[in-house]
Structures are given as C-alpha cells and as structure tokens.
Design a protein around this motif. Structure first.
Motif, mmCIF file in Angstrom:
data_model
loop_
_atom_site.group_PDB
_atom_site.id
_atom_site.type_symbol
_atom_site.label_atom_id
_atom_site.label_comp_id
_atom_site.label_asym_id
_atom_site.label_seq_id
_atom_site.Cartn_x
_atom_site.Cartn_y
_atom_site.Cartn_z
ATOM 1 N N ALA A 66 1.138 -1.581 -0.066
ATOM 2 C CA ALA A 66 -0.218 0.072 0.286
ATOM 3 C C ALA A 66 0.724 0.698 -0.422
ATOM 4 C CB ALA A 66 -1.268 0.111 1.532
ATOM 5 N N THR A 67 2.033 1.098 0.652
ATOM 6 C CA THR A 67 3.034 2.580 1.084
ATOM 7 C C THR A 67 3.269 2.577 -0.292
ATOM 8 O OG1 THR A 67 3.163 2.258 3.475
ATOM 9 C CG2 THR A 67 4.669 3.305 2.014
ATOM 10 N N ARG A 68 3.616 1.859 -0.777
ATOM 11 C CA ARG A 68 4.847 1.536 -2.551
ATOM 12 C C ARG A 68 3.406 2.194 -4.012
ATOM 13 N NH1 ARG A 68 4.790 -1.881 -6.312
ATOM 14 N NH2 ARG A 68 4.058 -3.827 -4.754
ATOM 15 N N LEU A 69 2.397 1.925 -3.431
ATOM 16 C CA LEU A 69 1.473 2.038 -4.377
ATOM 17 C C LEU A 69 0.651 3.760 -4.397
ATOM 18 C CD1 LEU A 69 -1.037 -1.402 -4.619
ATOM 19 C CD2 LEU A 69 0.386 -0.216 -6.122
ATOM 20 N N LYS A 70 0.849 4.244 -2.953
ATOM 21 C CA LYS A 70 1.218 5.772 -2.586
ATOM 22 C C LYS A 70 1.648 6.425 -3.416
ATOM 23 C CE LYS A 70 -0.352 8.319 1.026
ATOM 24 N NZ LYS A 70 -0.563 7.894 2.410
ATOM 25 N N ALA A 71 3.189 5.600 -3.095
ATOM 26 C CA ALA A 71 3.760 6.045 -3.470
ATOM 27 C C ALA A 71 4.336 6.534 -5.558
ATOM 28 C CB ALA A 71 5.313 6.370 -2.953
ATOM 29 N N GLU A 72 3.737 5.988 -5.597
ATOM 30 C CA GLU A 72 3.100 5.397 -6.969
ATOM 31 C C GLU A 72 2.928 6.081 -8.165
ATOM 32 O OE1 GLU A 72 3.681 1.465 -8.759
ATOM 33 O OE2 GLU A 72 5.361 1.215 -7.851
ATOM 34 N N ALA A 73 1.229 6.829 -6.928
ATOM 35 C CA ALA A 73 0.769 7.124 -7.363
ATOM 36 C C ALA A 73 0.521 8.975 -7.330
ATOM 37 C CB ALA A 73 -0.943 7.094 -6.399
ATOM 38 N N LYS A 74 1.386 8.914 -6.461
ATOM 39 C CA LYS A 74 1.670 10.224 -6.037
ATOM 40 C C LYS A 74 2.909 10.848 -7.152
ATOM 41 C CE LYS A 74 3.627 13.205 -2.200
ATOM 42 N NZ LYS A 74 4.063 13.457 -0.650
ATOM 43 N N LYS A 75 3.333 9.502 -7.665
ATOM 44 C CA LYS A 75 4.846 10.325 -8.492
ATOM 45 C C LYS A 75 3.685 11.014 -9.812
ATOM 46 C CE LYS A 75 8.444 8.090 -10.349
ATOM 47 N NZ LYS A 75 9.935 7.332 -10.997
ATOM 48 N N ASN A 76 3.179 10.101 -10.173
ATOM 49 C CA ASN A 76 2.473 9.791 -11.771
ATOM 50 C C ASN A 76 1.541 11.075 -11.286
ATOM 51 O OD1 ASN A 76 4.148 7.816 -11.839
ATOM 52 N ND2 ASN A 76 2.671 6.572 -11.947
ATOM 53 N N SER A 77 1.107 11.565 -9.802
ATOM 54 C CA SER A 77 0.292 12.729 -10.203
ATOM 55 C C SER A 77 0.449 14.049 -10.920
ATOM 56 C CB SER A 77 -0.597 12.808 -9.316
ATOM 57 O OG SER A 77 0.012 13.466 -8.302
#
Length: 84
Positions: A34-45
C-alpha cells in the motif's frame, strides 16, 4: 586476532541501520504494498497537474487575445456609427 577486532564495538550508525531493518521486517506485505502504491500514485499525479496547468495557461492566453480583439473591434464599430 583479526576477528576479535572486527566484532568489537559497533558504530552508532550501524546499530541504527540494523534497528531500522528490524522495524521494516515487522511490517506486513500488504502495508508495504500500500505504501509503495501510494508513492507511485503521488509520483504519477505530478504529470497530470503539469498538463492541467499548461492547458489552463493556453486557455488564459487565448481568452486575453480574444478580449483584446473584441475590445478593439467594438470601439471601431462604435466610431463608425458616431460619424454617420
């Protein structure tokens, strides 16, 4: 002889890193994912925000050009009517 020197007192930095490693193992795989997905989503946004900002800037520029020509042409039309 050499082994005793190597096992001597550890540096505080090494101890700190070891503690962090132990804490990381305590986390479950789902929380790490979940932490990894959250970081990737923030990076892509950020790409979406940049694209939206560029589109907004282009629309603002077009609106300013339109307003400039509208005001200039409306003044010329009013001058033509006043002279008649």
């Amino acid at each position: 002889m050499g082994k005793n020197d190597a096992c001597g007192p550890r540096l505080p930095v090494d101890q700190y890193r070891k503690q962090i490693g132990k804490q990381d193992y305590k986390k479950t795989k789902s929380s790490l994912k979940a932490t990894r997905l959250k970081a990737e989503a923030k990076k892509n946004s950020t790409g979406f925000k940049d694209a939206l900002l560029v589109i907004a800037a282009i629309l603002f520029f077009v609106l300013c050009v339109y307003a400039f020509f509208y005001l200039n042409l409306s003044n010329e039309i009013n001058m033509d009517l006043d002279m008649d």
